[in-house]
Write a protein that holds these residues in place. Structure first.
Motif, mmCIF file in Angstrom:
data_model
loop_
_atom_site.group_PDB
_atom_site.id
_atom_site.type_symbol
_atom_site.label_atom_id
_atom_site.label_comp_id
_atom_site.label_asym_id
_atom_site.label_seq_id
_atom_site.Cartn_x
_atom_site.Cartn_y
_atom_site.Cartn_z
ATOM 1 N N VAL A 191 8.813 112.455 50.504
ATOM 2 C CA VAL A 191 7.614 111.342 50.201
ATOM 3 C C VAL A 191 6.748 111.265 51.397
ATOM 4 N N HIS A 192 7.360 110.950 52.644
ATOM 5 C CA HIS A 192 6.713 110.873 53.888
ATOM 6 C C HIS A 192 5.923 111.893 54.269
ATOM 7 N N LYS A 193 6.415 113.208 54.125
ATOM 8 C CA LYS A 193 5.820 114.402 54.359
ATOM 9 C C LYS A 193 4.647 114.602 53.569
ATOM 10 N N ALA A 194 4.745 114.226 52.158
ATOM 11 C CA ALA A 194 3.496 114.345 51.182
ATOM 12 C C ALA A 194 2.462 113.526 51.469
ATOM 13 N N CYS A 195 2.971 112.157 52.140
ATOM 14 C CA CYS A 195 1.793 111.121 52.508
ATOM 15 C C CYS A 195 1.110 111.459 53.833
ATOM 16 N N THR A 196 1.806 111.959 54.772
ATOM 17 C CA THR A 196 1.470 111.990 56.071
ATOM 18 C C THR A 196 1.625 113.220 56.843
ATOM 19 N N GLY A 197 2.260 114.329 56.251
ATOM 20 C CA GLY A 197 2.187 115.755 56.959
ATOM 21 C C GLY A 197 3.369 115.900 57.655
ATOM 22 N N VAL A 198 4.241 114.718 58.061
ATOM 23 C CA VAL A 198 5.494 114.910 58.683
ATOM 24 C C VAL A 198 6.585 114.252 57.896
ATOM 25 N N THR A 199 7.908 114.668 58.124
ATOM 26 C CA THR A 199 8.925 114.135 57.721
ATOM 27 C C THR A 199 9.213 112.766 58.691
ATOM 28 N N ASN A 200 10.087 111.945 58.542
ATOM 29 C CA ASN A 200 10.180 110.601 59.038
ATOM 30 C C ASN A 200 11.556 110.361 59.766
ATOM 31 N N GLU A 201 12.574 111.518 60.018
ATOM 32 C CA GLU A 201 13.719 111.313 60.341
ATOM 33 C C GLU A 201 13.784 110.760 62.043
#
Length: 288
Positions: A191-201
């Motif tokens: 979801v984070h990548k869909a919202c911001t372009g990157v993952t959140n790890e």
């Protein structure tokens, strides 16, 4: 004294940390949040904002532009941004402020001069300066110099960051930062990548490292029901392991849409969530 790339300095803010604050907006970001209300902050290069409603049709920009990027048609004033060579002569010539150059390379001492202007207000209100963006942590060296100067002069500092930087950068500014305003935009990495372009790890790991080292952190959660509305429970569960951390819920608003128009870019047209629903979510998840 170092060079720093900014796009705005806002005085007398009361929404970016305690007390009355000066907010220094750094230009350049490595996230592309679909709801971003400062789209002029994303790219590190200078840009032109075009406000057609201000344009008086004088044609001065056409005469000044060496690349022929400006035109007037039945649809109004247009910029061919593929032709634009970013000389910004058009902005200098436009006395109607229909063309605005955004982005400025300046030096840290000039920024400190702006900050010092309001020290009396900081002292009276318990305020200070907030370094924001864009992503201020992408310019670590000038940011660190500004933080050290503020510490020397007794000015409270806050760093507003999305945390998508190497831990070494955060570790470097940690001793000189009084408060981190830390964005957590989603808990699920997809979801984070869909919202911001990157993952959140990396973002979540950096948050853990800050919290475990006793840093003063306020988490800020943008709430865009159509995009991350399913993420609040996961974020709240994650933060329950850090009861000392205050978390603020920031409902989506559309005040940045005019800037997307001015940049002639497409944008996410969301719906501002119902105020009563937001208050209920705050109570449910112990957000502020």
């Amino acid at each position: 004294m170092q060079t720093v790339n900014i796009f705005n300095i806002q005085h007398f803010s009361v929404h970016d940390g305690p007390g009355v604050r000066t907010v220094v907006f750094f230009k350049g970001c490595n996230l592309h949040c679909r709801w971003c209300h400062n789209p002029e902050s994303i790219h590190k290069e200078k840009e032109i904002l075009l406000y057609p409603d201000r344009c008086i049709g004088c044609g001065a920009c056409v005469k000044q532009c060496p690349a022929g990027a400006h035109s007037f048609t039945e649809g109004g004033h247009r910029i061919d941004r593929n032709k634009c060579i970013h000389c910004f002569r058009c902005c200098e010539e436009c006395y109607a402020d229909a063309l605005v150059c955004v982005g400025e390379e300046t030096d840290t001492e000039t920024v400190m001069d702006e900050i010092r202007r309001n020290k009396g207000y900081f002292d009276h209100s318990g305020g200070g300066v907030t370094f924001s963006g864009g992503e201020c942590m992408l310019q670590t060296e000038p940011l660190l110099e500004l933080l050290k100067s503020c510490r020397k002069e007794g000015i409270h500092t806050a760093v507003d960051t999305a945390g998508n930087v190497p831990w070494s950068s955060l570790e470097e500014v940690l001793p000189w930062t009084d408060l981190f305003l830390y964005d957590i935009k989603a808990f699920d990495p997809k979801v984070h990548k869909a919202c911001t372009g990157v993952t959140n790890e990396r973002i979540l790991e950096n948050f853990r490292s800050l919290a475990d080292r006793g840093a003063a952190v306020t988490v800020r959660i943008p709430y865009v029901p159509e995009l991350n509305g399913t993420q609040l429970e996961g974020i709240a569960s994650f933060l329950s392991g850090y009861p000392q951390i205050r978390a603020e819920l920031l409902p989506y608003h559309s005040m940045g849409n005019s800037k997307y128009h001015a940049l002639e870019e497409t944008f996410f047209a969301g719906t501002a969530p119902d105020k009563k629903a937001v208050e209920q979510l705050k109570k449910k998840y112990h957000f502020y």
